[in-house]
Design an enzyme around this catalytic site. Structure first.
Site: not given
Ligand code: BG6
Length: 456
Positions: A15-16, A128, A158, A196, A215, A220, A308
């Site tokens: 995916d990335l 990560k 990121h 999110e 995560d 982050h 989420k």
């Protein structure tokens, strides 16, 4: 960039790679930044949807992408890396680990051993989360250092590639007015939220092992905290900036496993286990309250929040200033809202200052909260570049400012480790309804401190 480079992307059909890496590499190639890109090796067990991705690419760029069937856990599969590097002459080799974290070590050790046999300049990029906990992060660092020097290692977060996050440093350190008020004397609390609306999105097997804390918070949100809290670096260089971040991470008050409930709240959205298809106590929502024990921040709570399937996608850092002293407005029954400085990272990219103004009705009226704001895209007349574009350019250019140094990676795990331990075997995860702001425990948590969540 004039030097020749080749990318080896482990997890090259995932995916990335398809959603982020190839489109950015294609853009940089077409713009001429990567005009000497020799090859992009897509290494993966199966070709997956690579063909489909290639068909929408510029044919000249697409021809540089070479797929090889590859199992990162099998030593013999690295023969192809050996053979291809041999053919590449003096080209710089960039190994990119776009893999699930449990596979990192295989790739580091095996690809590292292959590269040892070649004189080519090399870099290794790791996505990560960097490990699952403090111990595994230390292990990864140990393995990395066997084959690479720190200046060749690029640990990705990121969020650091995001322009509005980097802008926190520019706003803080290029404007005289902020430094004097950027401390416990003026600031009541700081809130860093990344809420999110998305749920698992087919990433269940990854996400369930990781959860919201690993995560989002360990990396982050702690990185945003560092940018907000650090002292100005002596010079704007990768090492000096990272030194200051490290000081902050080292100064965060550690708490014991027994104390975790005083400093953290978790939650799981009520459909999670149905979406996942099995029972689980993994958190999809996490709040952490941290204190930095230094002169600047003593007693100022930093609230970190993520989840989420919440009501809205909002990534923001909110600096909430103290309430004004004295009785101004109190006779009228109105206590002015404290000032807030807000860095909005998503959905739009804005810096907003909220302050009180007198309404036209005059002094004998309650003041009104008003805003001064700059929308970065509108102000500069251009959308900021995608995080991965900035980061890939930096990797090629060898600029490590926006990457996580070894000591940072371990300190960040140290902070969340008691929470991981405490939550691991406890089945009692508070539930919340999708489309809300999370479990009621999260509100109670901040209200107990006499505060409330602030979002633009
Ligand atoms: C990733 C997480 O690192 O960041 C995802 O693994 C999350 O779960 C994503 O959705 C959020 O990033 P962004 O850039 O979309 O805000």
């Amino acid at each position: 960039m004039n030097k020749k480079v080749a990318f080896f992307i482990f997890g090259g059909t995932g995916d990335l790679a398809r959603r982020k890496l190839y489109p950015v590499l294609e853009k940089l190639y077409k713009e001429g930044f990567l005009k000497n890109l020799v090859s992009v090796y897509a290494l993966s067990r199966d070709e997956g949807k690579l063909e489909e991705a290639l068909s929408s690419m510029d044919p000249e760029f697409a021809r540089l992408i070479k797929f090889y069937p590859f199992d990162v856990t099998k030593k013999e599969d690295y023969k192809i890396v050996d053979e291809e590097v041999k053919k590449l002459g003096g080209t710089e080799i960039i190994l990119y680990l776009a893999l699930p974290p449990h596979l990192f070590e295989h790739a580091i050790v095996n690809a590292g051993a292959v590269l040892r046999r070649h004189p080519n300049p090399r870099k290794i990029v790791i996505e990560k989360p960097f490990g699952f906990d403090l111990e595994s992060a230390k292990r990864l660092n140990f393995q990395l250092k066997r084959y690479f020097t720190e200046s060749e290692i690029y640990r990705i977060d990121h969020f650091l590639g995001k322009v509005p996050i980097q802008n926190i440093l520019s706003v803080r350190f290029s404007n005289y007015i902020f430094e004097g008020i950027w401390n416990k004397n003026f600031i009541d609390n700081i809130q860093i939220s990344a809420t999110e609306t998305l749920g698992l999105e087919g990433r269940g097997s990854y996400y369930d092992r990781v959860g919201a804390l690993r995560d989002m918070v360990q990396n982050h949100l702690l990185q945003i905290l560092c940018f907000l809290a650090m002292d100005p670096p002596a010079v704007m260089s990768a090492e000096r900036i990272r030194d200051e971040k490290v000081k902050i991470l080292a100064s965060i008050r550690r708490f014991s496993e027994e104390e975790v409930d005083k400093f953290a709240v978790r939650g799981q959205y009520s459909d999670y286990i149905y979406e996942l298809g099995r029972d689980s106590n993994t958190e999809t929502f996490a709040v952490l309250k941290l204190y930095i024990e230094n002169f600047r921040w003593e007693g100022v709570p930093f609230y970190l929040r993520t989840g989420k399937k919440l009501k809205e996608k909002k990534t923001q850092a909110v600096i909430v200033f103290k309430e004004i002293p004295g009785n101004f407005g109190k006779l009228l029954g109105c206590v002015p809202e404290p000032n807030k400085l807000i860095f909005e990272i998503a959905p739009s990219t804005r810096v907003v200052f909220r302050f009180q103004m007198m309404p036209p009705t005059g002094l004998l009226a309650c003041t009104v909260e008003s805003s001064m704001e700059v929308d970065l895209a509108r102000h500069f007349g251009t959308e900021p570049p995608e995080a991965y574009e900035t980061l890939l350019k930096d990797i090629v250019e060898g600029d490590q400012t926006l990457f996580i140094r070894e000591d940072e990676s371990e300190l960040a795990w140290e902070i969340v480790q008691p929470v991981i331990n405490r939550w691991k075997d406890d089945p009692e995860v508070p539930l919340y309804k999708p489309g809300t702001w999370g479990p009621k425990e999260a509100n109670e948590f901040i209200e107990r401190d006499g505060r409330r969540w602030v979002l633009l």
